[in-house]
Design an enzyme around this catalytic site. Structure first.
Site, PDB file in Angstrom:
ATOM      1  N   CYS A   1      -5.938   6.591  -0.849  1.00  0.00           N
ATOM      2  CA  CYS A   1      -5.321   6.065  -1.011  1.00  0.00           C
ATOM      3  C   CYS A   1      -5.047   4.835  -1.199  1.00  0.00           C
ATOM      4  CB  CYS A   1      -4.943   6.570   0.434  1.00  0.00           C
ATOM      5  SG  CYS A   1      -5.017   8.407   0.983  1.00  0.00           S
TER       6      CYS A   1
ATOM      7  N   HIS B   1       0.719   5.402   1.452  1.00  0.00           N
ATOM      8  CA  HIS B   1       1.242   4.809   2.534  1.00  0.00           C
ATOM      9  C   HIS B   1       1.657   3.398   3.040  1.00  0.00           C
ATOM     10  CE1 HIS B   1      -2.746   4.337   4.608  1.00  0.00           C
ATOM     11  NE2 HIS B   1      -3.405   5.081   2.778  1.00  0.00           N
TER      12      HIS B   1
END
Length: 209
Positions: free
Chosen positions: A184, A168
């Protein structure tokens, strides 16, 4: 500035930054005295107020680690994403012996992982809902944050398998090249927009330590 720093192993991915509104003053050009006080408020874009394209126009086209085309002789075919957490780089395989290389932020010590996943979903300017595990550890976090420039997931998110891991964007570009997330893979908003335009749902993602 108030900052929230999610710290849930394998789930939290980013830091939320809240900025207090700044005051702006209109100055009389003759007396140099304030005439009025106007409050400048940054409005978080919503689906009805700003389109993804309009928000994309606000993304800086600069990265602390510029992306570049590099030689690639690995075993993976075109369209594969290879993440090297040690290098803190992400490779998008182009084929013909080449790949695009991006700078990334990765999991901090104790939060790294490796394995093979695939992109199961893609979202532009995604909303953020901290998982219940994170809320239990950080009850001060917002329960929901609409997608936009202040959102910790940034301009794009690509969801990996059935996990809560994502590739992301980030509203903190200074963290690219560091190990600060909880699993992440974060990129600058400019880079994640570029990768998002190339990577397909179903693409294989290889995460290596």
């Amino acid at each position: 500035m108030r900052r929230f720093a999610p710290a849930l192993a394998g789930l939290a991915c980013a830091v939320v930054a809240w900025a207090a509104p700044a005051a702006a003053y209109e100055i009389d050009p003759l007396t140099r005295q304030p005439l009025t006080q106007a409050l400048t408020v940054t409005v978080r874009p919503s689906g009805s107020a700003a389109s993804p394209d309009a928000m994309d126009a606000t993304v800086p086209k600069i990265s602390p680690i510029p992306r570049e085309t590099v030689a690639y002789n690995g075993p993976y075919g075109p369209g594969t994403i290879v993440v090297s957490t040690t290098e803190r780089r992400l490779y998008y395989v182009l084929g013909s012996g080449q790949a695009l290389r991006y700078g990334i932020g990765v999991g901090r010590p104790g939060f790294t992982w490796n394995g093979v996943q695939s992109i199961t979903m893609k979202r532009e300017w995604p909303d953020w809902r901290p998982p219940s595990q994170m809320i239990r550890r950080r009850p001060d976090l917002p329960r929901y944050m609409k997608g936009g420039p202040e959102n910790p997931l940034g301009a794009r998110a690509m969801y990996l398998g059935g996990t809560l891991y994502r590739i992301h964007g980030s509203n903190e570009p200074e963290t690219i090249g560091t190990a600060v997330s909880s699993g992440c893979i974060r990129m600058t908003n400019d880079d994640v927009i570029d990768l998002y335009s190339r990577a397909k749902v179903g693409a294989k993602v290889i995460v290596q330590r």
